[in-house]
Structures are given as structure tokens and as C-alpha cells.
Write an enzyme that holds these catalytic residues in place. Sequence first.
Site, short mmCIF file in Angstrom:
data_model
loop_
_atom_site.label_atom_id
_atom_site.label_comp_id
_atom_site.label_asym_id
_atom_site.label_seq_id
_atom_site.Cartn_x
_atom_site.Cartn_y
_atom_site.Cartn_z
N SER A 125 61.46 19.41 69.77
CA SER A 125 61.40 20.84 70.06
C SER A 125 61.84 21.71 68.89
O SER A 125 61.33 22.80 68.70
CB SER A 125 62.25 21.16 71.30
OG SER A 125 63.59 20.79 71.08
N GLY B 12 63.13 7.15 64.46
CA GLY B 12 63.62 8.26 65.25
C GLY B 12 62.55 8.63 66.25
O GLY B 12 61.36 8.54 65.96
N THR C 150 68.18 21.96 70.99
CA THR C 150 68.76 21.20 69.89
C THR C 150 70.23 21.56 69.77
O THR C 150 70.56 22.74 69.79
CB THR C 150 68.04 21.52 68.57
OG1 THR C 150 66.64 21.23 68.71
CG2 THR C 150 68.60 20.71 67.41
N THR D 80 64.99 16.59 71.99
CA THR D 80 65.50 16.27 70.66
C THR D 80 64.91 17.06 69.52
O THR D 80 63.91 17.73 69.67
CB THR D 80 65.26 14.79 70.34
OG1 THR D 80 66.13 14.42 69.32
CG2 THR D 80 63.87 14.51 69.94
N LYS E 21 69.28 8.93 69.07
CA LYS E 21 67.82 8.90 69.07
C LYS E 21 67.25 8.27 67.81
O LYS E 21 66.07 8.39 67.54
CB LYS E 21 67.29 10.32 69.23
CG LYS E 21 67.81 10.98 70.49
CD LYS E 21 67.56 12.44 70.49
CE LYS E 21 68.37 13.12 71.56
NZ LYS E 21 68.32 14.55 71.44
#
Length: 188
Positions: free
Chosen positions: A138, A59, A176, A15, A47
Amino acid sequence: MPPANHYLRQTARSTTILTVRKGNQVAIAGDGQVTYGDAILKQDTRKIRRILDGNVLVGFAGSTADAFSLLERFEAKAKDFPGNIPRAATELARDWRTDRVLRKLEAMMVVINAEHSLLVTGQGDVVSPQDGIIGIGSGGNYAVAAARALTRYSDLSAREVVENSLKIASEIDIYTNDNLIVEELAAV
């Protein structure tokens, strides 16, 4: 030399989450992509969760099972300390760092309400950034860089900043995507 099974192990990267506090709004967004190694498993994962009657947004990035475990524990802490989100986050971070089972959880959380934006980590950190911008996962650093530029040099709303920043991160970070979920709260 790495262990023999090193190349057989896969890393889950799941995510990018970004929150921006600007003016009288706070927005949080997350992409929908979940990967395992070099394979995309899902493109529309949610998320971000609303808790405490929708007054708090959380989150998470990292292992999904670990993130949900932390979310449940945070919600319990928030109920133990009603109206005091920083204290609830600090208590969770303390437990996360000191408990033998929790210490192994691989996730990070962003917690926001009308007053606070907090990064909570397993190292015992609870951080509230000066500029109101937090990115995890990430592509978190890419999204933060884009958000800082957009907040400094544009008149975009908090929602528009998180949307555009995550789209920029999705153009750079292969873990992503641009399938975004955005949530907002009125800020104090």
C-alpha cells in the site's frame, strides 16, 4: 450500484516492502503493520524471509496465507534451478498466472540476492528495475519516490535509504507503520 454486501466486505492491507541496491549493498525493509478495513490488527509482523541458506531475501505484500504459499513455491523453484534466481522467479510467475488455484492468490513478492532484484507478480511479470529500487504494498509508491530522491541526492547507504524511505511512507500511508525489519546482503 455495488452489490448489497459490498459495504460489509473488508479489504486486508498489510504492508510496504522496499528494496534498494546501491554500491556493493542491497537492502530490503518491510513495515510491521497489518490492517483489516480500518482496524490495525498487528504492528510487528515480519514480512521478509531469508531462504536458501540466507543467500536470498523475499519480501511479500498482500494476503498473508497467499504470500506464504508463494514463498514456499518460490523456494521449491529456486531449488529446482540452483543459482538461477531469475529462472526460478519466471517459472513461479508462469505457474502463478496459468494455474487455476494459484491465479487466485492475492500477493506480490520482491526477491533479491547478491546479483538480482526482482518483482514477481501474479500477472506473470518478473521485473528487474534499472535503478535497483522496488516497492510493493500500500505504501510502495511513496517509499519508491523517497528512495529515488535519497539515492540521487544523498550519500546514504542502501540500508539507510530503505529505513528513511519507509519512515517517510509511514507518514503518508495509513496502512504502513514505522516498526521496520531491515535485512541486507552484499551485492555484486
